[in-house]
Design an enzyme around this catalytic site. Structure first.
Site, PDB file in Angstrom:
ATOM      1  CB  CYS A 125      48.069 -21.575  74.663  1.00 30.05           C
ATOM      2  SG  CYS A 125      47.100 -20.111  74.290  1.00 30.05           S
ATOM      3  CG  HIS A 225      48.441 -23.287  70.078  1.00 28.15           C
ATOM      4  ND1 HIS A 225      47.771 -24.065  70.998  1.00 28.15           N
ATOM      5  CD2 HIS A 225      48.118 -22.007  70.359  1.00 28.15           C
ATOM      6  CE1 HIS A 225      47.054 -23.301  71.797  1.00 28.15           C
ATOM      7  NE2 HIS A 225      47.239 -22.032  71.434  1.00 28.15           N
ATOM      8  CD  GLU A 227      48.938 -27.351  70.235  1.00 25.80           C
ATOM      9  OE1 GLU A 227      50.102 -26.995  70.537  1.00 25.80           O
ATOM     10  OE2 GLU A 227      47.960 -26.603  70.349  1.00 25.80           O
TER      11      GLU A 227
END
Ligand code: MN
Length: 253
Positions: A125, A225, A227
């Site tokens: 990001c 994202h 994660e």
């Protein structure tokens, strides 16, 4: 003779221990209101992939940054605030642009120190945008008002849900790792790559053409994202982290 044997044995044991040592992954932190902060989705994803996550505080002390770069085996540039547009030669476009200038200073120092050491870099990001700017690229400062699209890129409500599709570029590392031509990603960004930096190659695009990933030498960058999925136990994007940790798995000299 006996002493030589013991030394040889100890050397062998140390070599094995060294090989088995889990790599230390530094995660760039933010500094909102006097805190050092990073979402634990990053630390969870790194530990799920077999790395040792450590959170790096925001510092403009370049000597200290060099020391941090010596400590880590790989760098994750985390998401967060907008980069000051002056870094890519623009004025602030509107009131949606929110920056923490000292975080920019710190992150550019960290990135430079890591690249100099040829540490693998995973940029997510804001991190992805930072790499792009470092390599001479620019950003849409406020995607909804600067880019005509029906894709909703700014949906904070579902962190680990697929919000839109991205199409992966054949031949990219991302395509190779995920083994699919398209995949649903989460999307909570109001900025995105405008002009791609020099020497970088697009790895993923949304249906509206927005760049959602790119790669470079030792650089793996995504706008979405991964994660958040990995931390929630969804393994779709786990290969991104396991591959990154594997690259970082080398013994420090
Ligand atoms: Mn998006």
């Amino acid at each position: 003779m006996k002493r030589i044997a013991i030394i040889a044995l100890m050397t062998a044991v140390m070599a094995v221990a060294c090989q088995n040592r889990r790599p230390v992954i530094g995660i760039s932190g933010s500094c909102p209101q006097g805190w050092v902060s990073v979402r634990d989705e990053y630390t969870n994803a790194v530990s799920r992939a077999g790395g040792i996550p450590i959170v790096l505080p925001v510092t403009a002390d370049s000597i200290l940054v060099e020391e941090y770069a010596n400590l880590i085996d790989g760098l994750i540039l985390s998401g967060g605030e907008d980069i000051q547009p002056a870094y890519y030669g623009e004025k602030i476009f509107n009131e949606t642009v929110e920056c923490i200038p000292r975080r920019d200073t710190a992150d550019f120092l960290l990135l430079r120190a890591s690249l100099r050491r040829k540490l693998p870099v995973l940029a997510i990001c804001r991190g992805e945008q930072l790499v792009n700017v470092m390599f001479g690229g620019s950003l849409y400062q406020d995607l909804p008002s600067q880019y005509d699209t029906i894709v909703h890129h700014h949906q904070e409500n579902a962190r680990n849900g697929a919000q839109h599709i991205v199409y992966l570029e054949p031949g990219s590392r991302l395509h190779e790792l995920l083994g699919v031509d398209s995949v649903g990603v989460n999307s909570f960004h109001h900025q995105a790559v405008k002009k791609l930096g020099e020497g970088l190659k697009v790895s993923a695009r949304a249906a509206d053409g927005t760049i959602e990933g790119f790669e470079g030498d030792g650089l793996f960058c995504v706008q979405f994202h991964p994660e958040a999925f990995v931390s929630a136990g969804d393994d779709t994007f786990l290969p991104i982290f396991t591959d990154f940790v594997k690259q970082a798995s080398r013994c420090r000299q």
